[in-house]
Write an enzyme that holds these catalytic residues in place. Structure first.
Site, PDB file in Angstrom:
ATOM      1  N   ALA A 110       0.892  -1.239  -0.105  1.00 62.06           N
ATOM      2  CA  ALA A 110       0.064   0.041   0.080  1.00 62.06           C
ATOM      3  C   ALA A 110       0.823   1.174   0.226  1.00 62.06           C
ATOM      4  CB  ALA A 110      -0.862  -0.080   1.277  1.00 62.06           C
ATOM      5  N   CYS A 111       1.985   1.062   0.042  1.00 64.39           N
ATOM      6  CA  CYS A 111       3.004   2.376   0.621  1.00 64.39           C
ATOM      7  C   CYS A 111       3.509   2.919  -0.939  1.00 64.39           C
ATOM      8  CB  CYS A 111       4.143   2.125   1.037  1.00 64.39           C
ATOM      9  SG  CYS A 111       5.453   0.950   0.119  1.00 64.39           S
ATOM     10  N   GLY A 112       3.331   2.627  -2.190  1.00 67.62           N
ATOM     11  CA  GLY A 112       3.452   3.000  -3.211  1.00 67.62           C
ATOM     12  C   GLY A 112       5.017   3.046  -3.950  1.00 67.62           C
TER      13      GLY A 112
END
Length: 269
Positions: A110-112
């Site tokens: 989810a952190c990119g």
């Protein structure tokens, strides 16, 4: 303590007609994790085994290295509309304070971040590199593990809506199983159990998950020194890249006697 299941009305449609009836659902509630009174993060989880969850989460984020690093873990006063404690705030006191505002959490789906930077991050932070020559398992034993995991999914039987993670020995003995609405939480819970039982590094254990093998699940296995990760569904490309980088045996689509071996074939006999 918060309930792990809830009842809601539903209308079931089938070829025989329409029936209104209650359905049993998995509870999803927020858990705020505080360290020394400072809010660290909030995760959506199924209540239950919260102490295991926070131990596994903090270990995976390299904030603690053993259960002894946590002095106390207590629920704080979080109340609902009727003034009852929701048990949704958990505060931990560390033996050695950590400046959390300087922390950079490990990379997740989810952190990119992606690619080589993510692999470097895990390799830099892991306390327990996986030895190449450790923990072999027969394909016969491995093929039977999802069924054993499924037998331990008591909440799934009631709701059909929870992921599971289990730790097994190489002879197929189930040591612990945990369930949660989030697959990453299920893994944190079972790794937190292992940490509290002084079973890390887990160089001789197998982690089996009822979901796909995302990068973050492979990351957690690597952080714990687990040599074999098996999933009933597909891995992601970055999970395979991390497994190859870290000498992790990664098996996907483990269903009956069939499986895909993506990395670390030498551990399967």
């Amino acid at each position: 303590m918060s309930r792990v299941t809830a009842r809601r009305k539903t209308i079931r449609l089938s070829p025989t007609g329409r029936i209104q009836r209650p359905d049993t659902l998995a509870v999803e509630e927020p858990l705020e994790i505080r360290v020394d009174g400072q809010s660290l993060t909030v995760t959506m989880r199924t209540p239950g085994n919260d102490i295991d969850l926070v131990h596994g989460f903090l270990f995976g984020e390299d904030i603690i290295g053993s259960a002894d690093d946590i002095v106390t873990a207590r629920y704080c006063a979080g109340t609902d509309d009727e003034g009852r404690n929701t048990y949704n705030v958990l505060d931990l006191r560390l033996r050695t304070p950590v400046p959390l505002h300087t922390r950079n959490f490990l990379t997740t789906g989810a952190c990119g971040l992606c690619g080589k930077s993510a692999l470097d991050e895990v390799r830099t932070h892991t306390r327990y590199p996986i030895p190449r020559d450790t923990a072999t398992v027969t394909t016969d034993v491995l093929s039977g593990l999802p069924e054993k995991l499924r037998a331990g999914q008591k909440l799934f039987d009631a709701t059909g809506g929870l992921h599971a993670a289990g730790l097994f020995t190489t002879d197929g003995t189930l040591l612990a199983v945990r369930e949660d609405i989030g697959r990453h939480n299920a893994v944190d819970k079972v790794l937190g159990w292992a940490l509290r039982e002084n079973r890390l590094p887990a160089h001789e254990l197998i982690l089996v998950v009822s979901s796909r093998a995302s990068f973050e699940l492979a990351q957690k296995a690597v952080m714990a020194g687990i040599p074999i990760l098996a999933a009933v569904s597909a891995p992601s490309s970055l999970a395979v890249d991390l497994a190859a980088e870290a000498e992790l045996t990664l098996v996907g689509f483990l269903r009956g006697e069939t499986m895909n071996i993506y990395t670390g074939e030498h551990r399967l006999t």
